[in-house]
Design a protein around this motif. Structure first.
Motif, mmCIF file in Angstrom:
data_model
loop_
_atom_site.group_PDB
_atom_site.id
_atom_site.type_symbol
_atom_site.label_atom_id
_atom_site.label_comp_id
_atom_site.label_asym_id
_atom_site.label_seq_id
_atom_site.Cartn_x
_atom_site.Cartn_y
_atom_site.Cartn_z
ATOM 1 N N THR A 120 50.591 61.051 73.088
ATOM 2 C CA THR A 120 49.131 61.062 73.105
ATOM 3 C C THR A 120 48.621 62.049 74.143
ATOM 4 N N HIS A 121 49.270 62.067 75.287
ATOM 5 C CA HIS A 121 48.782 62.792 76.451
ATOM 6 C C HIS A 121 49.388 64.176 76.604
ATOM 7 N N THR A 122 50.322 64.537 75.710
ATOM 8 C CA THR A 122 51.074 65.786 75.912
ATOM 9 C C THR A 122 51.173 66.694 74.701
ATOM 10 N N PHE B 181 46.654 60.236 84.363
ATOM 11 C CA PHE B 181 47.211 61.119 83.333
ATOM 12 C C PHE B 181 47.106 60.517 81.933
ATOM 13 N N ARG B 182 46.939 59.193 81.848
ATOM 14 C CA ARG B 182 46.806 58.542 80.542
ATOM 15 C C ARG B 182 45.372 58.589 80.009
ATOM 16 N N HIS B 183 44.440 59.042 80.798
ATOM 17 C CA HIS B 183 43.040 59.063 80.373
ATOM 18 C C HIS B 183 42.763 60.176 79.380
ATOM 19 N N HIS B 184 43.569 61.232 79.371
ATOM 20 C CA HIS B 184 43.377 62.330 78.415
ATOM 21 C C HIS B 184 44.217 62.085 77.168
ATOM 22 N N SER B 185 43.592 62.300 76.020
ATOM 23 C CA SER B 185 44.294 62.124 74.746
ATOM 24 C C SER B 185 44.060 63.320 73.843
#
Length: 150
Positions: free
Chosen positions: A82-84, A113-117
């Motif tokens: 999701t984040h990468t 770092f999990r806030h960006h998708s």
């Protein structure tokens, strides 16, 4: 009898470890439990599902690409990808299908770092924080989206 609309329910890395991995975050339910909940929910909504899990980014991208022309929509918990993964974003956009992003935990209440998708850029909506029920809620939302396009 009309064919049921097929919804791909795709799962990314480490979700095969549900029930074992960090149960204080992810709970005691296994991926098999999540699949059973999805099957029961889909049946009640008149949907068919193709439920899969992989730890490989390339395999997940291939599965997304296969949905074009085969599935009516995609529900995806891409987990860490999701984040990468820009590759996953590009594949989701190329399907031109409705996509709903799902997470067991509230990713916005976790590490920064999990806030960006990347997945969110392709998704009609995001459901997170309700444990396995996130999947059931996503199936209900998908049924509504598919009904609106009929």
């Amino acid at each position: 009898m009309a064919a049921l609309s097929l919804v791909a329910v795709l799962n990314g890395p480490n979700l095969n470890m549900l029930g074992l991995r960090q149960p204080h975050l992810y709970g005691a339910a296994t991926l098999d439990d999540v699949e059973q909940l999805c099957a029961e929910t889909a049946e009640s909504l008149g949907l068919a599902i193709d439920f899969r899990q992989t730890n490989g980014e390339g395999e997940l991208v291939n599965w997304v690409q296969e949905c074009r022309g085969r599935a009516a929509g995609i529900i995806i918990n891409a987990a860490a990808y999701t984040h990468t993964s820009v590759a996953l974003l590009d594949a989701l956009l190329a399907t031109e299908l409705p996509v709903i992003e799902v997470h067991l935990t509230n990713i916005h209440a976790r590490e920064a770092f999990r806030h960006h998708s990347y997945v969110s850029k392709a998704a009609r909506g995001v459901i997170c924080g309700f444990g396995p029920r996130s999947y059931a809620l996503a199936l209900i939302a998908m049924a509504d989206l598919l009904e609106d396009t009929r």
